[in-house]
Design a protein around this motif. Structure first.
Motif: not given
Length: 206
Positions: A183-204
């Protein structure tokens, strides 16, 4: 080979033969005792000549280094694409993969995914969740029936369903000369891509 059916193996090149030098030499030395020959076409080398062990070690090491270099180049390219919000898409329940490698919602499956989240929030049992998907003829990404809660949790914990993708969740690390995924716990770069595609459920709900 050990059953005695094979006495000669033609190999395109050392780089196609084994994952690392140790594995290559181990196989060659074991099969040499049985009188079985590996012939590497690209390098024009036979494994029966015991004087070439050093050459094999050197060439296998070079092939391994070349393979590692190619792997690093691929990783670099994938990371650069991730910086631009482009990541590989894999089969997922509720989505179809388009020709341009993007996700589009598969509504019958997406509806079942929404119901699954709803049932979980209502406190329905694991058995009920599994039975629901099977009754809806929804199969796993391997086209099998659902059989255990881990398969259900893989859906409920998958950030794809809120339209988000993350590149770099894990990485390959060498531990005791073995390559393992950690698991990458910050040792390597990590990229979080929001709104990458249409969602099926809401965040809540997620």
């Amino acid at each position: 080979i050990k059953a005695g059916y094979i006495d000669l193996v033609l190999v395109k090149s050392l780089s196609r033969f084994a994952r690392n030098t140790v594995d290559a030499l181990t196989v060659i030395q074991e099969t040499r005792k049985l009188g079985v020959e590996f012939f590497f076409e690209k390098e024009n080398i036979s494994s029966l000549d015991t004087t070439i062990d050093m050459i094999l070690t050197m060439m296998a090491g070079m092939a391994e280094a070349e393979s590692e270099s190619m792997s690093q180049n691929i990783k670099w390219g994938n990371e650069k694409r991730a910086q631009k919000g482009k990541v590989a898409v894999r089969k997922a329940i509720g989505y179809d993969i388009n020709k341009d490698k993007t996700y589009s919602i598969n509504e019958p499956e997406a509806s079942a995914v929404r119901t699954l989240f709803k049932m979980k929030l209502e406190g329905r049992s694991n058995t009920e969740l599994i039975a629901y998907l099977n009754n809806q003829d929804i199969t796993t990404t391997s086209d099998n029936k659902f059989a255990n809660i881990n398969q259900i949790n893989n859906i409920l914990r998958d950030e794809k369903y809120i339209g988000r993708m993350t590149y770099g969740k894990s990485y390959i690390r060498v531990i005791n000369q073995e390559k393992v995924t950690v698991v990458n716990n910050g040792e390597k770069p990590k990229y979080i891509i929001s709104n990458h595609h249409e969602s099926i459920v809401d965040t809540n709900t997620f």
